[in-house]
Scaffold this motif. Sequence first.
Motif, short mmCIF file in Angstrom:
data_model
loop_
_atom_site.label_atom_id
_atom_site.label_comp_id
_atom_site.label_asym_id
_atom_site.label_seq_id
_atom_site.Cartn_x
_atom_site.Cartn_y
_atom_site.Cartn_z
N LEU A 169 0.63 -1.27 0.00
CA LEU A 169 0.08 0.17 0.00
C LEU A 169 0.79 1.22 -0.01
N ASN A 170 0.26 2.23 -0.58
CA ASN A 170 1.07 3.62 -0.61
C ASN A 170 -0.11 4.68 -0.21
N LEU A 171 0.25 5.38 0.80
CA LEU A 171 -0.66 6.33 1.46
C LEU A 171 0.10 7.73 1.22
N SER A 172 -0.42 8.71 0.34
CA SER A 172 0.06 10.04 0.28
C SER A 172 -0.76 11.15 0.68
N SER A 173 0.05 12.24 1.21
CA SER A 173 -0.72 13.39 1.52
C SER A 173 0.07 14.63 1.28
N GLU A 174 -0.50 15.69 0.69
CA GLU A 174 0.14 16.96 0.49
C GLU A 174 -0.57 18.14 1.21
N ALA A 175 -0.09 18.69 2.57
CA ALA A 175 -1.08 19.76 3.16
C ALA A 175 -0.15 20.48 4.07
N ASN A 176 -0.46 21.49 4.39
CA ASN A 176 0.04 22.62 5.17
C ASN A 176 1.66 22.58 4.90
N GLY A 177 1.82 22.74 3.64
CA GLY A 177 3.32 22.83 3.29
C GLY A 177 4.24 21.64 3.30
N GLN A 178 3.68 20.41 3.71
CA GLN A 178 4.60 19.13 3.70
C GLN A 178 4.20 18.26 2.90
N ARG A 179 4.60 17.29 2.37
CA ARG A 179 4.39 16.01 1.76
C ARG A 179 4.58 14.84 2.56
N LEU A 180 3.75 13.71 2.51
CA LEU A 180 3.99 12.60 3.38
C LEU A 180 3.69 11.45 2.39
N GLU A 181 4.49 10.47 2.56
CA GLU A 181 4.13 9.34 1.65
C GLU A 181 4.51 8.18 2.86
#
Length: 223
Positions: A169-181
């Motif tokens: 699985l890959n979960l990704s988020s881009e919010a509040n000036g940061q990128r998370l994977e």
Amino acid sequence: MRFSRPFCLALLPLLASCQVFTDKPTETAPTQSRLQGELSLNAGQLRFRPCQEQRQFVVEDAGANGLSRDVAGLLADGSGSLYVDMRGQLQASPQKDVDGKFILSQVYRLQAEGPGCGDINFARTLLRASGHEPDWNIAVSNQGLVLHRPGQEPQALPYLEEQLPEGRLNLSSEANGQRLELWVAKQRCVDSMSGAVQHLSAELRLNDQVLRGCGYLGGARND
């Protein structure tokens, strides 16, 4: 003797039904259950007691899961029992002092520390992953993804999920000036601090930082 056409047509459903009843019955796979509870050693046997129950089952592991080895390692510090989350098949047992046996097929989590059966969030959790140096913890539910880090406020983030081959699985988020994977894969993983055994390896990519850890599927999601 000649038959009329309506009479011949009337025979067709009967012939079709005969064909249905002569087919061999299909075999169904044995029913498996995912259960959580207390695991202990008793006279060399692994005994399992499900959460909020008094029943006890002997756990049988063919060896591929390595449960006996992991239990021995976690109990070496003198702990009396462990929390386990596992999947398998319940069967009857001729042994008199137990309520049956549990044929193990998958271990999701085995640990000596933590809330165990008292975890009120387990049933709502889709995925949880964590790691150390530095510490991080991610909890995923239908409401979103929450990132926990020491000294910082929890961050609730929307996310996109991509399902990949072999159960990854890959979960990704881009919010509040940061990128998370967050990347997780089906691979036995041992927590470097507690020694807990989990069935997923995890890698968190937070901006330019790469952090590694372990993970498990929660009660709201089965593999």
